[in-house]
Design a protein around this motif. Sequence first.
Motif: not given
Length: 445
Positions: A172-179
């Motif tokens: 979750f944290r990695r995907s949110m960072t990308i967005v």
Amino acid sequence: YDLVQGDYDTPVSIIRRSVRYLVARVALDGSLLDAAREWAVTGNTWCLSPTMTILQPHFFNYVRSAFRRASIHASGSPFFAAMEAWLIWLEPWNANHNTSRVTAENLLNSVAGTHSTQHKRKPTMIYPKAYHRSRYTKDWEPYIAANLHLYTEPLALFLRRACELDFSPREFRRSMTIVRRVFRIYTPEIVTLINDLLASRQAHERYSFLVERHETNLGCFCPLPSWNLSLSCLQTNMHNLLEEAYLQHMKKVRDLNVLDRIEAYFQGIFGQGVVSGEEKDLEAIVARAKIIVAFPSSYNVLGSDAMQGGITARSVNGAADVSGIYMDNGLLSDDARMGLINGTLKLSPLDMISDYDSYYAPPQTHEITFFVRPLIRLSDKLNIRLGLRYDGKKDKDLAEGTASEKMIGSTLLFFGIERVNFRFLADYRWLLFILFVNYVRRCIW
């Protein structure tokens, strides 16, 4: 933005690195800002360097092709290589041209009061974090006009593909960072300028020359003149992305066990918890999404199921009723699984487990595997003896307990305890806690 030209062959890693390095070198050109300021004075000059002008149409199609067809599930995918290069292209104002190198000679000369030629470092590119503020200034408006479609079409493709990002608890944290890294670029000032340019394009009263030159330079890759382009057209894809992130977060919160909930509560008091951090990330991207695609101020992710044709109802074939697709054990039937694969069945993560008893879930990562099944069987036997609810067989199992045991079970039901569950003892954290308490007891007594 679906008119991606040609077949897509995945570029090898050395080509992806070379493209990123080339874009960084082009963005470090110190003449870009000078050219933009010169255009503000003359109003009839091209504000991109010759190298960037030549590279622009090919890089535009490179980013679109990667966003449209490259895999998004592997960290080393061409999708992310293209995204990194695209972010550099969009923010040349992150270049630092004032970096000087401090040497022993310079320090000695400054102490002695003498002067010497300073050793200047090469310009460097600052790569901002997802939460950093933009360094954009109004001086860069001509640059955005000369790259208008690089700010719009790749964003549309990114929003569509970002729904495929893994928002599970582990990623979750990695995907949110990308967005958030993409969203941080689109500040209110930039969004206002882009919408103004898209509304008139080559007829813009101030930047018509730059937009016309930009679209001519793109050639066959340029959006058709008849297209009615605006960032608000991306509301459906934006909503789908936000809904996916929100549902996965809610699913995680709902599946927390007792220890996780206690831990999240105390961490949330100090603002350091994983759950509270995810909620802050969600609030941040929703706030920026309202700016980018012009969501109304009252926009609510989970309360907006019909965003301009974007159907997000949790249903089968559009129906609101999702009953009848589960087997007796709460799992999806074979027909329902095939429906999900074929696209005829659409369910949110919340509905997919609504009828499933997590009490019988497979062993989790925080559990000791060989303890789980014996503890479940022990709990079931005790629930039968006490006459508590047990797998829909309450009437049959009531006869197996004594009157005193039935009384104990009735008392538990009176206090809202519907069944006994010893599965928590398989959690290694409880075992560590028990061992620690036992150690303290032995030390004291």
